[in-house]
Design an enzyme around this catalytic site. Structure first.
Site, PDB file in Angstrom:
ATOM      1  N   SER A  95      -3.274  -3.212  -1.094  1.00 14.49           N
ATOM      2  CA  SER A  95      -2.082  -4.270  -0.120  1.00 14.49           C
ATOM      3  C   SER A  95      -2.366  -5.530   0.475  1.00 14.49           C
ATOM      4  O   SER A  95      -3.700  -5.328   1.323  1.00 14.49           O
ATOM      5  CB  SER A  95      -1.978  -3.693   1.426  1.00 14.49           C
ATOM      6  OG  SER A  95      -0.740  -4.041   2.036  1.00 14.49           O
ATOM      7  N   CYS A 117       1.783   1.487  12.195  1.00 15.59           N
ATOM      8  CA  CYS A 117       2.802   2.831  11.635  1.00 15.59           C
ATOM      9  C   CYS A 117       2.896   3.917  12.331  1.00 15.59           C
ATOM     10  O   CYS A 117       4.246   4.204  12.507  1.00 15.59           O
ATOM     11  CB  CYS A 117       2.580   3.150  10.293  1.00 15.59           C
ATOM     12  SG  CYS A 117       2.448   2.283   8.877  1.00 15.59           S
ATOM     13  N   GLN A 137      -7.728  -0.102   3.156  1.00 17.96           N
ATOM     14  CA  GLN A 137      -8.084  -0.793   4.285  1.00 17.96           C
ATOM     15  C   GLN A 137     -10.525  -0.876   4.027  1.00 17.96           C
ATOM     16  O   GLN A 137     -11.193  -1.879   4.626  1.00 17.96           O
ATOM     17  CB  GLN A 137      -8.922   0.503   5.604  1.00 17.96           C
ATOM     18  CG  GLN A 137      -7.226   0.123   5.763  1.00 17.96           C
ATOM     19  CD  GLN A 137      -6.979  -0.919   7.047  1.00 17.96           C
ATOM     20  OE1 GLN A 137      -8.182  -1.778   7.507  1.00 17.96           O
ATOM     21  NE2 GLN A 137      -5.631  -0.437   7.785  1.00 17.96           N
ATOM     22  N   GLY A 175       0.681  -0.997   0.095  1.00 19.52           N
ATOM     23  CA  GLY A 175       0.086   0.030  -0.036  1.00 19.52           C
ATOM     24  C   GLY A 175       0.601   1.230   0.213  1.00 19.52           C
ATOM     25  O   GLY A 175       0.618   2.100  -0.146  1.00 19.52           O
ATOM     26  N   THR A 176       2.347   1.609   0.748  1.00 22.57           N
ATOM     27  CA  THR A 176       2.808   2.627   0.935  1.00 22.57           C
ATOM     28  C   THR A 176       3.172   2.471  -0.758  1.00 22.57           C
ATOM     29  O   THR A 176       3.450   4.161  -1.185  1.00 22.57           O
ATOM     30  CB  THR A 176       3.968   2.124   2.274  1.00 22.57           C
ATOM     31  OG1 THR A 176       3.414   1.404   3.363  1.00 22.57           O
ATOM     32  CG2 THR A 176       5.040   3.178   1.914  1.00 22.57           C
ATOM     33  N   ASN A 230      -8.256   3.287   8.381  1.00 23.97           N
ATOM     34  CA  ASN A 230      -7.385   2.662   8.825  1.00 23.97           C
ATOM     35  C   ASN A 230      -8.102   1.787  10.583  1.00 23.97           C
ATOM     36  O   ASN A 230      -8.100   1.407  11.298  1.00 23.97           O
ATOM     37  CB  ASN A 230      -5.885   1.970   8.553  1.00 23.97           C
ATOM     38  CG  ASN A 230      -5.901   3.997   8.663  1.00 23.97           C
ATOM     39  OD1 ASN A 230      -6.001   4.494   8.592  1.00 23.97           O
ATOM     40  ND2 ASN A 230      -4.877   3.472   9.235  1.00 23.97           N
ATOM     41  N   HIS A 289      -1.456  -7.694   2.332  1.00 25.70           N
ATOM     42  CA  HIS A 289      -1.233  -8.099   3.905  1.00 25.70           C
ATOM     43  C   HIS A 289      -2.861  -7.526   4.936  1.00 25.70           C
ATOM     44  O   HIS A 289      -2.767  -8.793   5.771  1.00 25.70           O
ATOM     45  CB  HIS A 289      -0.125  -8.075   4.471  1.00 25.70           C
ATOM     46  CG  HIS A 289       0.086  -6.467   5.194  1.00 25.70           C
ATOM     47  ND1 HIS A 289       0.048  -6.234   6.075  1.00 25.70           N
ATOM     48  CD2 HIS A 289       0.831  -5.613   4.271  1.00 25.70           C
ATOM     49  CE1 HIS A 289       0.100  -5.065   6.368  1.00 25.70           C
ATOM     50  NE2 HIS A 289       0.374  -4.417   4.784  1.00 25.70           N
ATOM     51  N   THR A 294      12.454  -7.359 -11.102  1.00 24.00           N
ATOM     52  CA  THR A 294      11.912  -9.165 -11.420  1.00 24.00           C
ATOM     53  C   THR A 294      10.664  -9.219 -10.510  1.00 24.00           C
ATOM     54  O   THR A 294      10.647  -8.865  -8.859  1.00 24.00           O
ATOM     55  CB  THR A 294      12.907  -9.675 -10.501  1.00 24.00           C
ATOM     56  OG1 THR A 294      14.093  -9.501 -11.615  1.00 24.00           O
ATOM     57  CG2 THR A 294      12.101 -11.318 -10.279  1.00 24.00           C
TER      58      THR A 294
HETATM   59  N1  PLP Z   1      -3.002   2.673   3.307  1.00 22.91           N
HETATM   60  C1  PLP Z   1      -3.555   2.702   4.822  1.00 22.91           C
HETATM   61  C2  PLP Z   1      -4.908   2.897   5.206  1.00 22.91           C
HETATM   62  C3  PLP Z   1      -2.752   1.308   5.416  1.00 22.91           C
HETATM   63  O1  PLP Z   1      -4.192   1.081   6.358  1.00 22.91           O
HETATM   64  C4  PLP Z   1      -2.344   1.092   5.565  1.00 22.91           C
HETATM   65  C5  PLP Z   1      -1.598   0.219   6.004  1.00 22.91           C
HETATM   66  O2  PLP Z   1      -1.493  -0.002   7.280  1.00 22.91           O
HETATM   67  C6  PLP Z   1      -1.227   1.326   4.292  1.00 22.91           C
HETATM   68  C7  PLP Z   1      -1.733   1.866   3.471  1.00 22.91           C
HETATM   69  C8  PLP Z   1       0.265   0.767   4.484  1.00 22.91           C
HETATM   70  O3  PLP Z   1       0.221  -0.527   3.259  1.00 22.91           O
HETATM   71  P1  PLP Z   1       1.636  -1.226   3.201  1.00 22.91           P
HETATM   72  O4  PLP Z   1       1.295  -1.953   5.153  1.00 22.91           O
HETATM   73  O5  PLP Z   1       1.024  -2.404   2.620  1.00 22.91           O
HETATM   74  O6  PLP Z   1       2.884  -0.198   3.204  1.00 22.91           O
END
Ligand code: PLP
Length: 381
Positions: free
Chosen positions: A195, A322, A175, A71-72, A147, A197, A233
């Site tokens: 994302s 985070c 989310q 996601g980041t 989130n 996970h 890759t």
């Molecule tokens: N965006 C939101 C709303 C999230 O909750 C998160 C992770 O907590 C992310 C982005 C970041 O995703 P990733 O952990 O896959 O980098």
């Protein structure tokens, strides 16, 4: 000790089908998807099958899906691509740090950033977003669901008004996916982040939806992978796992598991309100995803409660993983108007489809008891 996991917005356990897909690749799928011989072509097929599953979850074309590291990266790639120096960007105050910290970098590069605040329930008013638009606005970025609170944002209305002005729209649906239907066509977005996970897939893999025809400046350059939009890759085992998770997430929207999560969430909130004074549900009057409950327990710093719960086998968090360990109160809750003390007294319960009734029963017993004990004896923590 039995443990009950209620931090599914931080990360989720991989499903057996995800694990099986990944193990198949690790055991015998080691080709490079760019190679032309048979093993390479088989690896390519694994990537394209997974891309198809992610595209089906989002209702888009497979060639509009770019695999990323999560996601980041998807958030960063969207913002950095769509906001050239000198342009204007509109974001909400409750975005994830992957968006907000990208804004800080963009500001240093000469992008002007306007931040729209939510109402007291953590929901954005599309009109407020409309007011922030300017002739030089290049991008609006508003998350689909938050989130920390689970509050669902009016992204379809925002998408419409942004497009009427010819501006690009990005939504972070990390989310929301798997919890509510997420369709890029209904939202009307140009860019969307996912994302794996958060939907019972592996960590370190995600996707960026990029509307066909939208110009894109890649974050990573090198080889021609992902049609030149993301070099490197491919992470084959993770992509295979993501594909299986996307498939299961789509099925999960229809098999009644979301209704079960909502019933548990409501039961937890009801039970707590009956057993304990001074509990406020943050975002409780707004539409929310079914799995998330953000609760301020007046007068009890969340860190003390989380430690007490952890000792008794209950894993949950205070909000964004985070920002865990940060001394600052949640930017989401303070943007909603909570005092710093109330924001520091907030916990987030995030359920998942692998939770059991036993987990919920344990929580219903242990959470009120721990709160009452801490109120009686604050130094017990
Ligand atoms: N965006 C939101 C709303 C999230 O909750 C998160 C992770 O907590 C992310 C982005 C970041 O995703 P990733 O952990 O896959 O980098």
């Amino acid at each position: 000790m039995r443990t009950a996991y209620f931090d599914n917005n931080a990360t989720t356990r991989v499903l057996p089908s995800v694990q099986a897909a990944m193990i198949r690749v690790l055991e015998d799928g080691y080709g490079n998807p760019s190679a032309l011989y048979q093993r390479g072509r088989q690896a390519r097929q694994i990537v394209e099958d997974a891309r198809g599953a992610v595209a089906a979850l989002l209702g888009c074309r497979p060639d509009e899906v770019i695999f990323t590291s999560g996601g980041t990266e998807s958030d960063n790639a969207a913002l950095f691509s769509a906001c050239p120096a000198g342009s204007h960007l509109v974001v909400s105050a409750i975005e994830h740090d992957a968006v907000l910290n990208a804004c800080l970098v963009l500001k240093r590069q000469g992008v002007q950033v306007s931040v729209v605040r939510p109402d007291g329930n953590g929901r954005l008013d599309p009109e407020e977003v409309g007011k922030a638009l300017r002739p030089d606005t290049a991008l609006v970025s508003v998350m689909t669901a938050n989130n920390e609170t689970g509050v669902i944002q009016p992204v379809e209305e925002i998408g419409r008004l942004v497009h009427d002005r010819g501006i690009a729209f990005h939504t972070d649906a990390v989310q929301a996916a798997g919890k509510i239907p997420v369709s890029v066509r209904s939202i009307g977005c140009d860019l969307l982040s996912l994302s794996a996970h958060k939907i019972h897939g592996p960590q370190g893999i995600g996707a960026l939806y990029l509307r066909k025809g939208l110009a894109f400046r890649p974050l990573l350059v090198g080889g021609h992978q992902e049609r030149g939009r993301r070099a490197g890759t491919e992470n084959l085992p993770a992509i295979a796992g993501f594909g299986a998770a996307a498939l299961a997430a789509g099925q999960g929207l229809e098999d009644g598991s979301i209704t079960r999560l909502a019933a548990w969430r409501d039961a937890i909130e009801r039970h707590l309100a009956q057993q304990v004074d001074g509990v406020a549900i943050n975002g409780g009057s707004a539409p929310r995803v079914a799995n998330t409950s953000n609760l301020t327990i007046k007068g009890i710093p969340s860190t003390a409660l989380l430690v007490a719960l952890d000792r008794q086998g209950i894993a949950l968090s205070a909000g964004s993983a985070c920002r865990a360990g940060s001394r600052r109160p949640s930017h989401v809750l303070t943007a909603m108007g909570l005092t710093a003390a109330d924001a520091r007294a907030a916990i987030r319960i995030s359920l998942g489809k692998l939770n059991s009734q036993q987990d919920v029963d344990d929580l219903l017993e242990i959470l009120p008891r721990s709160i009452l004990e801490l109120r009686r004896n604050p130094s017990a923590a």
